[in-house]
Design a protein around this motif. Structure first.
Motif, PDB file in Angstrom:
ATOM      1  N   PRO A  30       0.803  -1.266   0.020  1.00  0.00           N
ATOM      2  CA  PRO A  30       0.115  -0.214   0.059  1.00  0.00           C
ATOM      3  C   PRO A  30       0.752   1.389   0.039  1.00  0.00           C
ATOM      4  N   ARG A  31       2.065   1.162   0.587  1.00  0.00           N
ATOM      5  CA  ARG A  31       3.029   2.373   0.450  1.00  0.00           C
ATOM      6  C   ARG A  31       3.449   2.762  -1.100  1.00  0.00           C
ATOM      7  N   ILE A  32       2.931   1.908  -2.042  1.00  0.00           N
ATOM      8  CA  ILE A  32       3.381   2.321  -3.592  1.00  0.00           C
ATOM      9  C   ILE A  32       2.363   3.226  -3.810  1.00  0.00           C
ATOM     10  N   GLY A  33       2.497   4.567  -4.196  1.00  0.00           N
ATOM     11  CA  GLY A  33       1.678   5.343  -4.861  1.00  0.00           C
ATOM     12  C   GLY A  33       1.432   5.365  -6.195  1.00  0.00           C
ATOM     13  N   PHE A  34       0.786   6.412  -6.872  1.00  0.00           N
ATOM     14  CA  PHE A  34       0.549   6.532  -8.204  1.00  0.00           C
ATOM     15  C   PHE A  34       2.054   6.718  -8.832  1.00  0.00           C
ATOM     16  N   MET A  35       2.574   5.757  -9.357  1.00  0.00           N
ATOM     17  CA  MET A  35       3.791   5.824 -10.060  1.00  0.00           C
ATOM     18  C   MET A  35       4.071   5.288 -11.322  1.00  0.00           C
ATOM     19  N   THR A  36       5.231   5.721 -11.932  1.00  0.00           N
ATOM     20  CA  THR A  36       5.589   5.184 -13.326  1.00  0.00           C
ATOM     21  C   THR A  36       6.926   5.157 -13.343  1.00  0.00           C
TER      22      THR A  36
END
Length: 119
Positions: A30-36
């Motif tokens: 859940p720590r991974i945000g909206f990332m690319t």
């Protein structure tokens, strides 16, 4: 200034980027945000690869995403080993893509300049 990667290394970089990007989507942290995943720079000896990414959010979100990526590093590296046919599996190092921040900074500077000219 470093020279541009060879056509072979561009293919390797894109292959590693695709595998890591696909695997990151599968992470349940859940720590991974909206990332690319924006790019990969693999060493010519295939021993190391820097994976560049961008994250939307505040500094806290960026730090949480960085921690989650560090924790998932071995799993992502194993996926690269499974899904590619490279002589060596590169050790992955994750870094925030500086180009994104530079672009935003330039945009702010241009906006400020337009505001000054309009005054």
């Amino acid at each position: 200034m470093s020279k541009p990667p060879s056509p072979r290394m561009r293919k390797v970089n894109e292959l590693v980027r695709e595998v890591v990007a696909d695997e990151v989507k599968e992470l349940k942290d859940p720590r991974i945000g909206f990332m690319t995943i924006t790019g990969v720079d693999t060493a010519p000896n295939l021993r190391n690869a820097i994976v560049y990414y961008s994250v939307l959010g505040d500094a806290e979100q960026r730090q949480a995403t960085a921690a989650a990526l560090r924790r998932a590093g071995k799993r992502l590296q194993a996926a690269v080993a499974r899904q590619t046919r490279l002589k060596y599996t590169p050790i992955l190092e994750f870094r925030v893509d500086p180009a994104i921040e530079t672009g935003l900074r330039m945009d702010r500077l241009l906006h400020d300049l337009e505001q000054e000219e309009g005054s």
